[in-house]
Scaffold this active site. Structure first.
Site, PDB file in Angstrom:
ATOM      1  N   HIS A 290      54.952  18.359  23.635  1.00 13.89           N
ATOM      2  CA  HIS A 290      54.681  18.783  25.012  1.00 13.89           C
ATOM      3  C   HIS A 290      54.783  20.307  25.075  1.00 13.89           C
ATOM      4  CE1 HIS A 290      55.998  14.540  25.619  1.00 13.89           C
ATOM      5  NE2 HIS A 290      55.114  14.558  26.587  1.00 13.89           N
TER       6      HIS A 290
ATOM      7  N   TRP B 230      53.387  20.113  32.048  1.00 17.23           N
ATOM      8  CA  TRP B 230      52.823  19.501  33.254  1.00 17.23           C
ATOM      9  C   TRP B 230      52.260  20.563  34.209  1.00 17.23           C
ATOM     10  CZ3 TRP B 230      56.804  17.760  30.382  1.00 17.23           C
ATOM     11  CH2 TRP B 230      56.781  16.427  29.986  1.00 17.23           C
TER      12      TRP B 230
ATOM     13  N   GLU C 248      47.544  11.770  25.794  1.00 16.99           N
ATOM     14  CA  GLU C 248      47.242  11.405  27.195  1.00 16.99           C
ATOM     15  C   GLU C 248      46.289  12.397  27.852  1.00 16.99           C
ATOM     16  OE1 GLU C 248      50.998  10.691  29.247  1.00 16.99           O
ATOM     17  OE2 GLU C 248      51.593   9.194  27.756  1.00 16.99           O
TER      18      GLU C 248
ATOM     19  N   TRP D  15      47.394  15.286  33.965  1.00 14.95           N
ATOM     20  CA  TRP D  15      48.743  15.806  34.236  1.00 14.95           C
ATOM     21  C   TRP D  15      49.202  16.881  33.274  1.00 14.95           C
ATOM     22  CZ3 TRP D  15      47.334  10.682  33.920  1.00 14.95           C
ATOM     23  CH2 TRP D  15      47.575  10.020  32.718  1.00 14.95           C
TER      24      TRP D  15
ATOM     25  N   TYR E 291      51.136   2.655  30.067  1.00 14.68           N
ATOM     26  CA  TYR E 291      52.201   2.189  30.959  1.00 14.68           C
ATOM     27  C   TYR E 291      51.562   1.545  32.189  1.00 14.68           C
ATOM     28  CZ  TYR E 291      55.143   5.538  28.382  1.00 14.68           C
ATOM     29  OH  TYR E 291      55.807   6.234  27.413  1.00 14.68           O
TER      30      TYR E 291
ATOM     31  N   GLU F 192      52.309   4.603  23.037  1.00 13.74           N
ATOM     32  CA  GLU F 192      53.378   4.631  24.048  1.00 13.74           C
ATOM     33  C   GLU F 192      53.125   3.491  25.011  1.00 13.74           C
ATOM     34  OE1 GLU F 192      54.437   8.133  26.346  1.00 13.74           O
ATOM     35  OE2 GLU F 192      53.838   9.428  24.686  1.00 13.74           O
TER      36      GLU F 192
ATOM     37  N   TRP G 286      59.187   4.108  25.398  1.00 10.50           N
ATOM     38  CA  TRP G 286      59.690   5.460  25.658  1.00 10.50           C
ATOM     39  C   TRP G 286      61.213   5.505  25.689  1.00 10.50           C
ATOM     40  CZ3 TRP G 286      57.223   9.215  24.024  1.00 10.50           C
ATOM     41  CH2 TRP G 286      57.448  10.511  24.463  1.00 10.50           C
ATOM     42  N   ARG G 287      61.740   6.643  26.007  1.00 10.79           N
ATOM     43  CA  ARG G 287      63.150   6.967  25.772  1.00 10.79           C
ATOM     44  C   ARG G 287      64.115   6.318  26.778  1.00 10.79           C
ATOM     45  NH1 ARG G 287      65.089  11.892  27.874  1.00 10.79           N
ATOM     46  NH2 ARG G 287      64.193  12.364  29.900  1.00 10.79           N
TER      47      ARG G 287
ATOM     48  N   HIS H 146      66.029   5.833  34.173  1.00 11.64           N
ATOM     49  CA  HIS H 146      64.823   6.141  33.389  1.00 11.64           C
ATOM     50  C   HIS H 146      65.048   5.670  31.950  1.00 11.64           C
ATOM     51  CE1 HIS H 146      61.198   8.269  32.163  1.00 11.64           C
ATOM     52  NE2 HIS H 146      61.860   9.069  31.358  1.00 11.64           N
TER      53      HIS H 146
HETATM   54  C1  BMA Z   1      58.512  11.780  30.298  1.00 13.00           C
HETATM   55  C2  BMA Z   1      59.922  11.605  30.816  1.00 13.00           C
HETATM   56  C3  BMA Z   1      60.550  12.973  30.891  1.00 13.00           C
HETATM   57  C4  BMA Z   1      60.483  13.638  29.516  1.00 13.00           C
HETATM   58  C5  BMA Z   1      59.068  13.655  28.997  1.00 13.00           C
HETATM   59  C6  BMA Z   1      58.961  14.220  27.599  1.00 13.00           C
HETATM   60  O1  BMA Z   1      57.868  10.554  30.233  1.00 13.00           O
HETATM   61  O2  BMA Z   1      60.664  10.798  29.924  1.00 13.00           O
HETATM   62  O3  BMA Z   1      61.890  12.826  31.298  1.00 13.00           O
HETATM   63  O4  BMA Z   1      60.981  14.954  29.604  1.00 13.00           O
HETATM   64  O5  BMA Z   1      58.553  12.354  28.996  1.00 13.00           O
HETATM   65  O6  BMA Z   1      59.656  13.479  26.664  1.00 13.00           O
END
Ligand code: BMA
Length: 372
Positions: free
Chosen positions: A129, A140, A191, A196, A262, A296, A331-332, A338
């Protein structure tokens, strides 16, 4: 069972509208024909695994989870299921600017977790990113910036500097015995079909995106001599092959066709669309001898207790082509509001174990040696 003669198999497959996986199925040459031997092995073995198993992946898995951060070797996925993921996703925003990325993952520690995932036998994938080159805002901030970093643009040498940092990081990843570079599936500028990110649609032309992609590959591979990368192209949800390929930089520049989805799992979404999209992706990939993956996905907070088997897996397995994805990555687990993987006590934990036990889903201990 008696083997059918091949022509009969082809006829039958055609009649059933099945993909024809025969000995003639071609494997596309790698983007990097000088890739090191482990990276070549990874590429071959991923092709060999196609249709036999789908690797499960998780972003930032070893770095933190819900209620913990930076343990010796910990993972919410393993805490819940006893198994570590097969695929480890990481992210390189802010590299060279600060000691950790936007998600507070320290780069030095990330390197160690990458090594740990690799030495367990897992696969590593990294996205990026990159901050907006023009405004200095984050990824973003969609101030147009692609033209500025292309060859001839006023920020081109700045961009080369960013790629120098990426190259240095990729070449600093070592593991195994004897020690050698760790293969990575690099997934930059993902993406892009959405608007975005500054590299997304509407903020540059398809040609400019393709030029950026090709320059990125050529600079890392040919100028910097990075030979431990596979390259993944991964748009967000699109509705047609034409739309999927709109920004495609060409077969010579992509090893893995990815999809970030997603949308189909969000409230109001239709998960059946995932099946259709993966089938479409598979058709594009198989025509080209490419790998393909659900790069993802996830359902934030996993509000459905049987989401893993009754939704995610079910909608992948609903189609024989969709079932040939190489991996799926959720994802995380960033915060209690979240997260995308379960943790002990989560209502979907029992179903996640069923998902782990499914013969088609691969966790790290079920993998063949991907690097031999
Ligand atoms: C997004 C979220 C954010 C994160 C970004 C980059 O989907 O999880 O919180 O900073 O990804 O990993």
């Amino acid at each position: 069972m008696k083997r059918l003669p091949q022509f009969a198999f082809l006829l039958l497959a055609g009649w059933l509208n099945l993909p024809t996986m025969t000995a003639q199925q071609s494997i596309s040459p790698m983007v990097d024909t000088m890739a090191d031997s482990r990276t070549q092995a990874l590429y071959r073995n991923l092709h060999g695994l196609q249709g036999k198993g789908i690797m499960f992946g998780h972003q930032d898995d070893l770095a933190y989870g819900i209620g913990w951060k930076e343990a010796k070797l910990r993972s919410d996925v393993a805490d819940v299921s006893g198994s570590f993921p097969a695929v480890y996703g990481w992210e390189l925003s802010k590299l060279g600017k600060q000691s950790s990325n936007i998600d507070t993952v320290d780069f030095g520690k990330m390197r160690k977790w990458i090594q740990a995932g690799y030495e367990m036998g897992g696969m590593i994938t990294i996205c990026w990113h990159l901050d907006n080159p023009v405004s200095g805002g984050d990824a973003w901030d969609n101030t147009p910036a692609v033209p500025a970093i292309l060859p001839g643009g006023e920020l081109h040498s700045w961009y080369q500097g960013q790629l120098d940092l990426i190259a240095e990081f990729m070449l600093s990843l070592e593991g195994g015995s004897p020690k050698a570079h760790i293969p990575v599936v690099f997934r930059p500028f993902h993406e892009q079909s959405g608007g975005w990110f500054w590299w997304g649609t509407g903020h540059r032309s398809p040609e400019q995106y393709q030029q950026l992609w090709r320059f990125t590959v050529e600079y890392l591979r040919d100028t910097k001599g990075v030979h431990n990368l596979l390259y993944a192209y991964s748009p967000d949800v699109v509705n047609s092959k034409e739309q999927y390929l709109m920004d495609y930089p060409g077969d010579a520049y992509v090893d893995v066709l990815g999809l970030d989805d997603y949308a189909d799992f969000r409230p109001g979404g239709t998960p059946e669309r995932l099946t259709e999209r993966l089938r479409m992706l598979g058709e594009i990939a198989m025509e080209r001898g490419k790998l393909f993956a659900l790069t993802e996905t996830g359902f934030e907070l996993i509000p459905q207790h049987d989401w893993w088997t009754a939704s995610l897996l079910r909608h992948i397995e609903a189609d024989p082509i969709a079932s040939r994805i190489s991996w799926m990555l959720v994802w995380r687990n960033g915060r209690p509001d979240h997260y995308y993987a379960p943790f002990p006590g989560h209502p979907s934990a029992a179903d996640f174990i069923k998902f782990r036990d499914s013969p088609s889903v691969l966790f790290v201990e079920e993998l063949p040696d991907l690097y031999k």
